[in-house]
Scaffold this motif. Structure first.
Motif, PDB file in Angstrom:
ATOM      1  N   LEU A  29       0.816  -1.195   0.000  1.00 37.11           N
ATOM      2  CA  LEU A  29       0.000   0.000   0.000  1.00 37.11           C
ATOM      3  C   LEU A  29       0.861   1.260   0.000  1.00 37.11           C
ATOM      4  N   LYS A  30       0.513   2.189  -0.896  1.00 36.51           N
ATOM      5  CA  LYS A  30       1.186   3.474  -0.987  1.00 36.51           C
ATOM      6  C   LYS A  30       0.146   4.585  -1.010  1.00 36.51           C
ATOM      7  N   ARG A  31       0.595   5.808  -0.748  1.00 33.54           N
ATOM      8  CA  ARG A  31      -0.271   6.973  -0.756  1.00 33.54           C
ATOM      9  C   ARG A  31       0.032   7.840  -1.969  1.00 33.54           C
ATOM     10  N   TYR A  32      -1.046   8.458  -2.511  1.00 36.80           N
ATOM     11  CA  TYR A  32      -0.886   9.357  -3.656  1.00 36.80           C
ATOM     12  C   TYR A  32      -1.946  10.447  -3.546  1.00 36.80           C
ATOM     13  N   SER A  33      -1.538  11.687  -3.826  1.00 40.68           N
ATOM     14  CA  SER A  33      -2.475  12.811  -3.790  1.00 40.68           C
ATOM     15  C   SER A  33      -2.297  13.664  -5.032  1.00 40.68           C
ATOM     16  N   TYR A  66     -10.357  20.206  -8.451  1.00 37.33           N
ATOM     17  CA  TYR A  66     -10.538  18.792  -8.132  1.00 37.33           C
ATOM     18  C   TYR A  66      -9.393  18.342  -7.249  1.00 37.33           C
ATOM     19  N   SER A  67      -9.613  17.259  -6.536  1.00 36.64           N
ATOM     20  CA  SER A  67      -8.555  16.659  -5.723  1.00 36.64           C
ATOM     21  C   SER A  67      -8.812  15.170  -5.605  1.00 36.64           C
ATOM     22  N   MET A  68      -7.737  14.417  -5.410  1.00 35.66           N
ATOM     23  CA  MET A  68      -7.852  12.977  -5.173  1.00 35.66           C
ATOM     24  C   MET A  68      -6.813  12.565  -4.144  1.00 35.66           C
ATOM     25  N   ASP A  69      -7.269  11.877  -3.108  1.00 35.40           N
ATOM     26  CA  ASP A  69      -6.391  11.246  -2.127  1.00 35.40           C
ATOM     27  C   ASP A  69      -6.576   9.747  -2.266  1.00 35.40           C
ATOM     28  N   LEU A  70      -5.464   9.040  -2.487  1.00 36.82           N
ATOM     29  CA  LEU A  70      -5.540   7.628  -2.849  1.00 36.82           C
ATOM     30  C   LEU A  70      -4.572   6.798  -2.022  1.00 36.82           C
ATOM     31  N   THR A  71      -5.074   5.696  -1.492  1.00 38.26           N
ATOM     32  CA  THR A  71      -4.240   4.629  -0.945  1.00 38.26           C
ATOM     33  C   THR A  71      -4.415   3.435  -1.864  1.00 38.26           C
ATOM     34  N   TYR A  72      -3.318   2.939  -2.454  1.00 43.02           N
ATOM     35  CA  TYR A  72      -3.456   1.922  -3.496  1.00 43.02           C
ATOM     36  C   TYR A  72      -2.427   0.807  -3.328  1.00 43.02           C
ATOM     37  N   ASP A  73      -2.753  -0.331  -3.910  1.00 46.95           N
ATOM     38  CA  ASP A  73      -1.892  -1.506  -3.887  1.00 46.95           C
ATOM     39  C   ASP A  73      -0.873  -1.374  -5.020  1.00 46.95           C
ATOM     40  N   ALA A  74       0.324  -0.925  -4.694  1.00 40.45           N
ATOM     41  CA  ALA A  74       1.341  -0.636  -5.705  1.00 40.45           C
ATOM     42  C   ALA A  74       1.862  -1.888  -6.401  1.00 40.45           C
ATOM     43  N   SER A  75       1.595  -3.069  -5.852  1.00 40.69           N
ATOM     44  CA  SER A  75       2.057  -4.288  -6.497  1.00 40.69           C
ATOM     45  C   SER A  75       1.196  -4.661  -7.701  1.00 40.69           C
ATOM     46  N   ARG A  76      -0.012  -4.112  -7.794  1.00 40.25           N
ATOM     47  CA  ARG A  76      -0.921  -4.480  -8.873  1.00 40.25           C
ATOM     48  C   ARG A  76      -1.586  -3.302  -9.569  1.00 40.25           C
ATOM     49  N   PHE A  77      -1.558  -2.122  -8.950  1.00 35.22           N
ATOM     50  CA  PHE A  77      -2.271  -0.985  -9.499  1.00 35.22           C
ATOM     51  C   PHE A  77      -1.390   0.256  -9.519  1.00 35.22           C
ATOM     52  N   GLN A  78      -1.853   1.253 -10.262  1.00 38.88           N
ATOM     53  CA  GLN A  78      -1.136   2.519 -10.343  1.00 38.88           C
ATOM     54  C   GLN A  78      -2.144   3.668 -10.393  1.00 38.88           C
ATOM     55  N   PRO A  79      -1.773   4.835  -9.857  1.00 38.13           N
ATOM     56  CA  PRO A  79      -2.681   5.990  -9.884  1.00 38.13           C
ATOM     57  C   PRO A  79      -2.899   6.487 -11.309  1.00 38.13           C
ATOM     58  N   VAL A  80      -4.069   7.068 -11.533  1.00 41.11           N
ATOM     59  CA  VAL A  80      -4.390   7.706 -12.804  1.00 41.11           C
ATOM     60  C   VAL A  80      -4.667   9.176 -12.533  1.00 41.11           C
ATOM     61  N   ASN A  81      -3.928  10.049 -13.221  1.00 37.33           N
ATOM     62  CA  ASN A  81      -4.098  11.498 -13.067  1.00 37.33           C
ATOM     63  C   ASN A  81      -3.649  12.171 -14.362  1.00 37.33           C
ATOM     64  N   GLN A 111      -7.740  -0.673  -1.100  1.00 35.48           N
ATOM     65  CA  GLN A 111      -7.522   0.607  -1.778  1.00 35.48           C
ATOM     66  C   GLN A 111      -8.668   1.545  -1.457  1.00 35.48           C
ATOM     67  N   VAL A 112      -8.335   2.801  -1.211  1.00 39.52           N
ATOM     68  CA  VAL A 112      -9.356   3.800  -0.903  1.00 39.52           C
ATOM     69  C   VAL A 112      -9.038   5.058  -1.690  1.00 39.52           C
ATOM     70  N   ALA A 113     -10.030   5.575  -2.423  1.00 41.14           N
ATOM     71  CA  ALA A 113      -9.866   6.822  -3.158  1.00 41.14           C
ATOM     72  C   ALA A 113     -10.951   7.803  -2.722  1.00 41.14           C
ATOM     73  N   THR A 114     -10.533   9.013  -2.402  1.00 41.20           N
ATOM     74  CA  THR A 114     -11.457  10.097  -2.080  1.00 41.20           C
ATOM     75  C   THR A 114     -11.270  11.184  -3.117  1.00 41.20           C
TER      76      THR A 114
END
Length: 286
Positions: A29-33, A66-81, A111-114
């Motif tokens: 799990l990693k964080r991305y904003s 707009y804003s996005m705060d994301l906690t994601y599984d970096a082993s299988r997924f990647q942020p989209v921006n 994974q949680v995205a706000t």
């Protein structure tokens, strides 16, 4: 490819991606904003692509487009921006990595995205959701149009307060999903369309109506519940006679059902219903 077909393909791909068997490796799990300041934009064309996890969408600070705060599984997924200044368009969310195994361990990744949007810009929003638990609240936003496609998801859409502008159309397409839409009377959408597969769907028309509305619903083998205010004049036209469809509070003439108060009601809902094996229920609400 039409917008509906494109987002249907995206939602289907996201669902398939999220449901593939994992390799057994632990989630990383990693964080991305991401955020963009509001600079007087009149309109925002936003797309959200969310493969799996928990998604929360709503109104944010007026100063942030707009804003996005994301906690994601970096082993299988990647942020989209992706931001396109020329079109005033943004694509946000989480997508699968292009590698051998893109599955998730267990039923749903942690994974949680706000995602938040400014209440000052007119919002055209498209959502493609895979295997996710999603909560969307348009209260406080200026929603101009909506296109939502879900796969194997549990989605709740809420118009908790009256839309700040007229909405031309809200379209919903649901596969093997649970979809609840609350407060459609507050949406101020001229037209709502729904197409469903094998899931369970509730369309609730509570709210402060400003004009007549139209609903076109196509149902395969799932279940559709329409919650309708008692003060509303309602006409339902079915594609063919449905033997099991005898809603209370309506008179029938052939394949056309008219609410008893239709002639005197101040606001009206015109429903066109197409179904094969799906079940349709009417619930009157105060």
């Amino acid at each position: 490819m039409t917008v509906h077909r494109r987002f249907h393909a995206i939602a289907g791909a996201l669902t398939a991606l999220a449901l593939l068997a994992g390799t057994g490796e632990a989630q990383e799990l990693k964080r991305y904003s991401a955020t963009r300041q509001f600079h007087g934009e009149v309109r925002l064309n936003a797309t959200i692509e969310f493969a799996a996890g928990t998604l929360d969408i709503g109104a944010g600070a007026p100063s942030s487009l707009y804003s996005m705060d994301l906690t994601y599984d970096a082993s299988r997924f990647q942020p989209v921006n992706r931001w396109n200044a020329g079109q005033g368009a943004v694509t946000l969310g989480v997508a699968g990595l292009e590698r051998g195994s893109m599955g998730v361990s267990g039923n749903r990744p942690a994974q949680v995205a706000t995602v938040r949007f400014s209440p000052q810009a007119d919002l055209n929003l498209s959502l493609a959701i895979g295997a996710a638990a999603s909560r969307v609240d348009f209260g406080g936003l200026r929603l101009s149009s909506l296109a939502l496609e879900t796969g194997a998801s549990d989605t709740e859409v809420r118009f908790s307060t009256r839309n700040a502008m007229r909405c031309t159309e809200a379209s919903f397409r649901a596969g093997a999903a649970s979809l609840t839409v609350l407060g459609l009377g507050n949406s101020l959408c001229d037209r709502v369309t729904f197409e469903g597969g094998v899931g369970s769907v509730v369309l609730d028309y509570a709210g402060v109506w400003a004009a007549d509305m139209e609903l076109q619903a196509k149902l395969a083998v799932g279940g559709l519940t329409l919650r309708l205010p008692r003060s509303l004049g309602v006409t339902i036209t079915t594609e063919r006679f449905l033997a099991s469809f005898e809603p209370a509070g309506f008179t029938r003439q052939g394949n056309r059902y008219t609410s008893e108060n239709n002639a005197t009601a101040a606001r009206h809902l015109d429903v066109t219903l197409t179904t094969s094996l799906g079940g349709v229920a009417i619930e009157w609400i105060d």
